[in-house]
Design an enzyme around this catalytic site. Structure first.
Site, PDB file in Angstrom:
ATOM      1  N   SER A   1      30.128  31.767   1.926  1.00 11.42           N
ATOM      2  CA  SER A   1      29.141  31.431   0.973  1.00 11.42           C
ATOM      3  C   SER A   1      27.878  31.368   1.634  1.00 11.42           C
ATOM      4  CB  SER A   1      29.701  30.027   0.650  1.00 11.42           C
ATOM      5  OG  SER A   1      29.056  29.410  -0.642  1.00 11.42           O
TER       6      SER A   1
ATOM      7  N   ASP B   1      34.898  33.646  -8.819  1.00  8.81           N
ATOM      8  CA  ASP B   1      33.871  33.172  -8.159  1.00  8.81           C
ATOM      9  C   ASP B   1      32.335  33.733  -8.901  1.00  8.81           C
ATOM     10  OD1 ASP B   1      31.831  32.348  -6.413  1.00  8.81           O
ATOM     11  OD2 ASP B   1      32.778  33.261  -4.795  1.00  8.81           O
TER      12      ASP B   1
ATOM     13  N   HIS C   1      36.085  30.425  -5.524  1.00 16.18           N
ATOM     14  CA  HIS C   1      35.276  29.934  -4.532  1.00 16.18           C
ATOM     15  C   HIS C   1      35.624  28.764  -3.791  1.00 16.18           C
ATOM     16  CE1 HIS C   1      31.041  30.434  -2.697  1.00 16.18           C
ATOM     17  NE2 HIS C   1      31.259  29.275  -2.441  1.00 16.18           N
TER      18      HIS C   1
END
Length: 349
Positions: free
Chosen positions: A192, A290, A320
């Site tokens: 991320s 995601d 995610h």
């Protein structure tokens, strides 16, 4: 923390562990009708976990004051990561940046090393939030992992995290021998926001002529300026990472609008011309459910178009955050094990 809160936390953790260990057919029955979006079916265990979260009315970190949000993220990571085996762990300073070195069991005197940058929207996360995942990467890939605790927004906005990430990597290059690392088999990676930082560190390494053998980008956030993607529209609510979380992350890390187009904040805008021969090969992992899926895959294509060797892997049934779910369930852990195998192959471990 009060005794009541401690007992409640342990009860929640045991309930989650037991639920995620149920046979898949039972999980499917409890989770309800399959969630199918964009031709993808959400993993039953993940669907059930999200349902439990809604039933328990667990608030998103972005809805809490920053300090409480950070505590919530670390608490969630502890429940889904649990304690994972590792050869040795020690905390150290990587050129003034707090860090933690994970050495797998049976590591050679000189072995590959991954510099890992945690996710959390540049606001959340620390050495503890990704402790379980780093242990799994180190053991499964057979590489040393140095996790970096870079400064967080909003207290320290851009370019603080970038500066810390680059400084830590430069320190690792200079001190590879003392870390037991092979200087010819260094990698940078993250998930991320950490994937964002890993990508820009790889670009800086290429420009500065620093050795880098591999980059591991797990659902990287690559565009802090404009997120006009199909996945952002489809998955911005109801799948753990929300549009509200991302808005808060962007506003906290890059409060200045112009900085959001800075390639050090958004690698999507980096000029990769003439860097193909210097940029390290990349493995880019994305999750089907995601909001960041499409921008991560777009960046993988940009690398490939520039002539960089890239392997792109989408885990279509994941959300995610699956990278932190290594201590409960089966499918997320299997995905992380596959990522670890890619790291092992990329570094010749």
């Amino acid at each position: 923390m009060t005794i009541l809160a401690t007992v409640r936390g342990r009860a929640e953790a045991e309930l989650l562990r037991a639920t995620m260990a149920l046979p898949e057919r039972v999980q499917r029955a409890l989770a309800g009708r399959p969630v199918v979006v964009d031709g993808q079916t959400l993993a039953p265990e993940t669907q059930l976990m999200l349902r439990l979260q809604r039933v328990a009315r667990i608030p998103g970190a972005e809805t809490l004051p920053v300090v409480q949000g950070r505590e919530a993220i670390t608490h969630q990571a502890a429940m889904t990561g649990r304690t994972q085996p590792i050869g040795a762990v020690r905390d150290l300073s990587a050129g003034g940046v707090p860090a933690r070195l994970y050495t797998p069991r049976g590591a050679a005197a000189r072995s590959p090393l991954l510099v890992f940058l945690h996710g959390g929207g540049f606001i959340y996360g620390d050495l503890d939030s990704h402790d379980a995942s780093c242990r799994v990467l180190a053991e499964a890939a057979g590489v040393r992992v140095l996790a970096v605790d870079y400064r967080l927004a909003p207290e320290h906005p851009f370019p603080a995290a970038y500066d810390d990430a680059v400084a830590a990597y430069r320190w690792v290059v200079e001190h590879a021998a003392t870390l037991g690392a092979d200087p010819d088999r260094l990698a940078v990676g993250g998930d991320s926001a950490g994937g964002n930082l890993a990508a820009v560190v790889a670009i800086e390494a290429a420009r500065a002529g620093l050795p880098l053998a591999f980059q591991l980008l797990v659902y990287p956030a690559t565009d802090n300026y404009e997120r006009d993607t199909r996945s952002f529209a489809l998955f911005g609510e109801g799948f753990y990472l929300t549009s509200g979380f991302m808005d808060l992350a962007t506003e906290s890390y890059t409060p200045d609008l112009e900085s959001r187009r800075d390639p050090r904040a958004s690698p999507h805008y980096a000029d990769l011309t003439d860097l193909a021969d210097a940029l390290a090969p990349a493995y880019v992992a994305t999750a089907g459910f995601d909001p960041l899926r499409d921008e991560g895959e777009a960046y993988a294509r940009r690398l490939a178009d520039a002539g960089v060797t890239v392997e792109l892997k989408r885990f279509p049934d994941q959300i995610h955050g699956f990278f932190n779910i290594v201590g409960v369930g089966r499918r997320s852990r299997a995905a992380v094990d596959e990522i670890a195998a890619a790291l092992r192959a990329g570094l010749g471990a």
